[in-house]
Design an enzyme around this catalytic site. Sequence first.
Site, mmCIF file in Angstrom:
data_model
loop_
_atom_site.group_PDB
_atom_site.id
_atom_site.type_symbol
_atom_site.label_atom_id
_atom_site.label_comp_id
_atom_site.label_asym_id
_atom_site.label_seq_id
_atom_site.Cartn_x
_atom_site.Cartn_y
_atom_site.Cartn_z
ATOM 1 N N ASP A 1 0.855 -1.196 0.000
ATOM 2 C CA ASP A 1 0.000 0.000 0.000
ATOM 3 C C ASP A 1 0.877 1.226 0.000
ATOM 4 O O ASP A 1 1.913 1.251 0.676
ATOM 5 C CB ASP A 1 -0.848 0.036 1.286
ATOM 6 C CG ASP A 1 -1.908 -1.052 1.289
ATOM 7 O OD1 ASP A 1 -2.646 -1.143 0.288
ATOM 8 O OD2 ASP A 1 -1.977 -1.793 2.281
ATOM 9 N N HIS B 1 -0.361 -19.397 10.315
ATOM 10 C CA HIS B 1 0.654 -18.348 10.193
ATOM 11 C C HIS B 1 0.316 -17.294 11.243
ATOM 12 O O HIS B 1 -0.715 -16.620 11.144
ATOM 13 C CB HIS B 1 0.610 -17.743 8.780
ATOM 14 C CG HIS B 1 1.596 -16.636 8.548
ATOM 15 N ND1 HIS B 1 2.894 -16.861 8.178
ATOM 16 C CD2 HIS B 1 1.455 -15.290 8.623
ATOM 17 C CE1 HIS B 1 3.528 -15.704 8.033
ATOM 18 N NE2 HIS B 1 2.677 -14.732 8.307
#
Length: 281
Positions: free
Chosen positions: A103, A261
């Site tokens: 981003d 994760h």
Amino acid sequence: MTATSTPALSLEFFPPRDIAAQERLVRAAKQMLAIQPRYVSVTFGAGGSTRAGTADTVRMLQNLGCDAAPHLSCIGATRENLRDILSAYREQGVRRLVALRGDLPSGMGGDAGELRYAADLVAFIRAETGDAFHIEVAAYPEMHPQAASPAADLNHFVAKVNAGADAAITQYFFNADAYFDFVDRAQAKGVSIPIVPGIMPITNHSQLVRFSEMCGAEIPRWIRLRLAEFGDDKASIRAFGVDVVGALCQTLLDNGAPGLHFYTLNHAEAPLAIWRELDLG
Ligand code: FAD
């Protein structure tokens, strides 16, 4: 989906900002190595971290004996930049990457770079380096916040897989159904790579709300209400977080998720407490 017996565990860290934070990270990483993660990953860009910070943290984790994967984003980068970075990572002994679009810092505008989407980055890495890297990409069970629709977002995920991703890590979520629905829809489109759920421990109410607003992850109403009720009682928030996230992880693994994760935020306590709760049968 069927349950697997050896869930792959991976851990995500971010580059520490100063020496004290680096020492804390080394201590946390050493504690977590006891649960034998298959690999660890290091973010890039988030919170203003630099590429050098990511590479240094990867090196530090490699020195602890970890298979360490830098996150690599293409936003704002040229092909030439990316070529240099890939070459430096190969020399550093990196064999795994988390490939992202990334981003632009909010409000800063700026140049989006030569590659527009993560699928373009995956294709570029494959074209430049063949099979030198195992490539992980991001997946969004609750939809990426900028996507036009769940169907469009899924198609964009499939494009990353078709470009050569080996596995995916999801954005965090607290609703297991969103994950299983996403996996089912991806598999119906021919995706067969592992899609590993990203797990966010709950340790801090305001931080969780802030992160969730940024990334589009939904905090279910009942969890928000319970967290609000705990107020500043950090111990109760942590205990509640271990129960809730531990139950989520168990449901995920029992129903076929290929691993977990953990977004560790550089702290060992919550991921370890959750991991110890699990019945890994
Ligand atoms: P993409 O897969 O490119 O998708 C981005 C958006 O574009 C989506 O809405 C998608 O639907 C849309 N899109 C894709 N292709 C097209 C197309 N052809 N046409 C139109 N629309 C399209 N951020 C960081 O800054 N640093 C990190 O280290 C980091 N690590 C992350 C790790 C994980 C596991 C996850 C889930 C996210 C991470 N992020 C990180 C956040 C990530 O960078 C942002 O979510 C970013 O906005 C999207 O990256 P992406 O790789 O998913 O992008």
